[in-house]
Design an enzyme around this catalytic site. Structure first.
Site, mmCIF file in Angstrom:
data_model
loop_
_atom_site.group_PDB
_atom_site.id
_atom_site.type_symbol
_atom_site.label_atom_id
_atom_site.label_comp_id
_atom_site.label_asym_id
_atom_site.label_seq_id
_atom_site.Cartn_x
_atom_site.Cartn_y
_atom_site.Cartn_z
ATOM 1 N N GLY A 1 0.822 -1.203 0.000
ATOM 2 C CA GLY A 1 0.000 0.000 0.000
ATOM 3 C C GLY A 1 0.852 1.247 0.000
ATOM 4 N N GLY B 1 0.688 5.485 1.182
ATOM 5 C CA GLY B 1 -0.045 6.514 1.900
ATOM 6 C C GLY B 1 0.684 7.828 1.893
ATOM 7 N N GLY B 2 0.142 8.788 2.606
ATOM 8 C CA GLY B 2 0.700 10.126 2.613
ATOM 9 C C GLY B 2 2.086 10.209 3.215
ATOM 10 N N PHE B 3 2.382 9.329 4.184
ATOM 11 C CA PHE B 3 3.659 9.410 4.872
ATOM 12 C C PHE B 3 4.580 8.237 4.559
ATOM 13 C CE2 PHE B 3 1.887 12.206 8.474
ATOM 14 C CZ PHE B 3 2.111 13.332 7.693
ATOM 15 N N LYS C 1 6.507 -0.733 7.196
ATOM 16 C CA LYS C 1 6.131 0.622 6.807
ATOM 17 C C LYS C 1 7.414 1.437 6.637
ATOM 18 C CE LYS C 1 2.623 2.879 8.562
ATOM 19 N NZ LYS C 1 1.776 3.657 9.497
ATOM 20 N N ASP D 1 -7.840 8.908 12.968
ATOM 21 C CA ASP D 1 -7.884 8.576 11.539
ATOM 22 C C ASP D 1 -8.435 7.173 11.322
ATOM 23 O OD1 ASP D 1 -7.562 9.240 8.860
ATOM 24 O OD2 ASP D 1 -5.581 8.328 8.741
#
Length: 641
Positions: free
Chosen positions: A333, A335-337, A354, A451
């Site tokens: 995936g 994501g923004g960060f 991550k 979130d």
């Protein structure tokens, strides 16, 4: 340069279940001593006394090295003595040995019965002329200290919350053998009060016997102490305890220090610094590198020791090999960060890695947040952080791998959605609720996720829901209920209006997000983007309109209706509408939600008008937020009209 962190607590740690110090057993008096009046009295200098003395010495030596529980037998015939010891599940071997030694000496000096039992705060010792191993016999006793506990003013409320906590702990004690039939927990009351609970069984009895013993002990605890600030019930095979404290300490500064110490251990091993362009990161590296003897540094997070053993560091080189150098074929995936990759460690364990974005202040802040928050959070419905690694610009977090990815991959895909029955979705809903309850009320810190959305709910191989992505989470002080921020971050469609429009957030903000997810699961439709349909501006508004018109069945995805669970599904829709009400005060707490989901006999209040709002502009923090993937992190700034 030597940096020393000194953190002072005004707590009495020895009074709290789950926390103890060696001082708490030094010279302590026993809670209670039982010299059985039904057994015979042994003769001084007899063979029985000699065997008993030898047995007690054996128990003292062997209990600590056998994990805190030990059985032994010495002698033959009528002079045979059976002995058993049990230490509290959260004490180390040194404290355990000291307690058993004190208890053995005390029971030998003060009992001359052939059957006796003594209880201390941190251990118990029992001996008898007859075999008692693996058999359960409940005879609850109330230590005299119970009478010294002060009463509480709101006894009915206090008693209800106490029993809720203790019954949950019973399940944890019985059904989690790795925890050695021992469990501690806490629950928050109004007025900054916390009830701490502890339950334990001897490890030689069965799960069913342990459960029965705890049921009896909790009945006695309720009778003797439900209106008192503390209380203890002890018996041969199980013990239950609770105490009450007022807490006024905020842990944010403490947690930051925890992160610093954890990082120091790793950087001491690196023995060199990388050239880093980001001035903020470089400064932090120098700070950490200058710590002297970091492996000897210890620090407690509200009384709980955090060490590098509990959150291991993995070399970046090892992680690169595990992910095939972060190849696209392993990407889970975006994501923004940062990006999430699948990896396989040398021991064969599958992990989700991550990789936070490089040279990003937001990425560094998220890294701190996730390490600080998740390192000590352990719950069935939270994704477990296994390790971390960083070097130069690389900031990496290793999580348990979730083979079924995220919830949104099922509920918004018509083909995959049909693979699951309502019972599975219902269990997912309850799992999310329990995870949020733990964050809001049952963990040592009050944590607001901020979130919560389907892509941040991951599913393991058994489809158990696990909340993930704590980069935007906030810690609340014990006396804090709401907070305000000028920088609103989160995901459009799941943010409570008071947060999106005014920057106000609380536990009720997460409740709103949970309500939206419930409605999405039931309908199979997304809340964000629903304005493109002809029905209503949002999915929430659509649900409300059908509810008030008595057409709520039309809201439910037809594939779920085939499961003949219409009443249960509509009840969940009702609970979801309660969660998204416009006034945060009207929304239920997650503890209420869990109760409502578990019991269909509790009547539900009529939902009031939900929070329906629109945003004039969505400004992404990072370009990558415009096209998130299932395991990504979507972050937006919502501006009011």
């Amino acid at each position: 340069m030597l940096l020393i962190f000194i953190i002072k607590f005004e707590w009495h740690l020895s009074d709290q279940p789950g926390m103890c110090t060696e001082a708490s057993v030094s010279g302590a008096d026993p809670l209670d001593t039982f010299c059985s009046p039904d057994a015979s009295i042994y003769t001084p200098s007899s063979q029985f006394e000699s065997n008993l003395k030898q047995l007690l010495e054996s128990l003292s030596c062997n209990t600590s090295i056998s994990g805190g529980f030990y059985n032994d037998t010495i002698g033959t015939g009528h002079d045979r003595v059976y002995g058993q010891t049990l230490c509290r599940g959260d004490v180390n071997s040194t404290v355990c040995q000291k307690c058993v030694s004190d208890a053995s000496r005390e029971i030998f000096n003060n009992c001359n019965s052939t059957d006796a039992l003594i209880w201390y705060e941190l251990c118990q010792v029992r001996y008898s002329y007859q075999m008692f191993f693996s058999s359960m016999s409940y005879t609850g006793k109330y230590p005299a200290q119970n009478d010294q506990e002060e009463s509480v003013s709101d006894s009915n409320y206090f008693g209800d919350v106490l029993m809720y906590l203790m019954k949950n702990l019973s399940g944890e004690s019985v059904f989690t053998p790795p925890k050695k039939m021992f469990a501690t927990g806490e629950i928050e009351l109004s007025g900054n009060r916390i009830i701490y609970g502890l339950e334990q069984c001897t490890r030689d009895i069965s799960e069913s016997d342990c459960k029965n013993c705890l049921v009896s002990a909790l009945g006695d605890l309720s009778s003797c102490c439900s209106s008192r600030q503390g209380g203890t019930v002890v018996s041969r095979n199980c013990n239950v305890r609770k105490t009450w404290k007022v807490v006024v300490t905020c842990a944010s500064a403490i947690l930051f220090a925890v992160l610093v110490v954890l990082c120091a251990v790793h950087f001491r091993r690196q023995k060199r610094l990388k050239n880093v362009n980001d001035e903020e990161i470089r400064s932090e590296h120098v700070l950490l590198h200058d710590l002297a003897s970091p492996t000897e540094v210890t620090i407690t997070e509200e009384g709980v020791l955090v060490t590098s053993e509990e959150l291991p560091f993995v070399d970046v080189a090892t992680i690169k090999i595990a992910t095939d150098d972060f190849s696209d074929s392993n990407k889970l995936g975006q994501g923004g960060f940062g990006t999430v990759y699948k990896g396989v460690l040398p021991d064969g364990i599958e992990v989700a890695v991550k990789r936070l974005s490089r040279k990003s202040w937001q990425g560094l802040e998220e890294f701190k947040n996730e390490v600080i928050l998740i390192a000590k959070l352990q719950h069935r419905n939270l994704v477990r952080l296994l390790a971390c690694g960083f070097e130069g610009e690389e900031k990496l977090l290793l999580y348990e791998y979730m083979p079924n990815k995220s919830l949104d991959t099922f509920i918004f895909d018509s083909q995959k959605r049909a693979e699951l029955c309502w019972e599975t979705y219902y269990n997912i809903i309850k799992g999310i609720a329990r995870g949020l309850l733990y964050l809001h009320e049952d963990s040592r810190l009050r944590i607001i996720h901020r979130d919560l959305k389907p892509s941040n709910v991951l599913l393991d191989h058994e489809m158990v829901a696990k909340i993930s992505d704590f980069g935007m989470a906030r810690i609340f002080c014990e006396n804090q209920n709401t907070a305000n921020t000028k920088r609103v971050v989160g995901t459009y469609g799941y943010m409570a209006p008071e947060y999106a429009m005014e920057g106000l957030f609380s536990v009720k903000s997460d409740v709103f997000s949970f309500g939206v997810i419930m409605l999405e699961i039931i309908s199979g439709k997304k809340n964000s983007g629903f304005y493109l349909t002809e029905h209503a501006k949002t999915l929430v508004a659509y649900a409300w309109n059908l509810w008030k018109d008595g057409k709520e069945v039309e809201f439910v995805d037809p594939c779920l209706m085939e499961s003949s669970k219409t009443k249960e599904i509509l009840r969940c829709m009702h609970i979801g509408l309660l969660c998204v009400q416009e006034d945060p005060e009207e929304r239920p707490t997650m503890s209420n939600v869990v109760v409502l989901l578990e019991s269909d006999s509790i009547e539900l209040a009529e939902p009031k008008k939900p929070a329906i709002f629109a945003a004039s502009r969505i400004a992404p923090i990072d370009e990558s937020t415009s096209s998130p993937t299932p395991n990504g992190l979507t972050l937006s700034i919502i501006l009011p009209r």
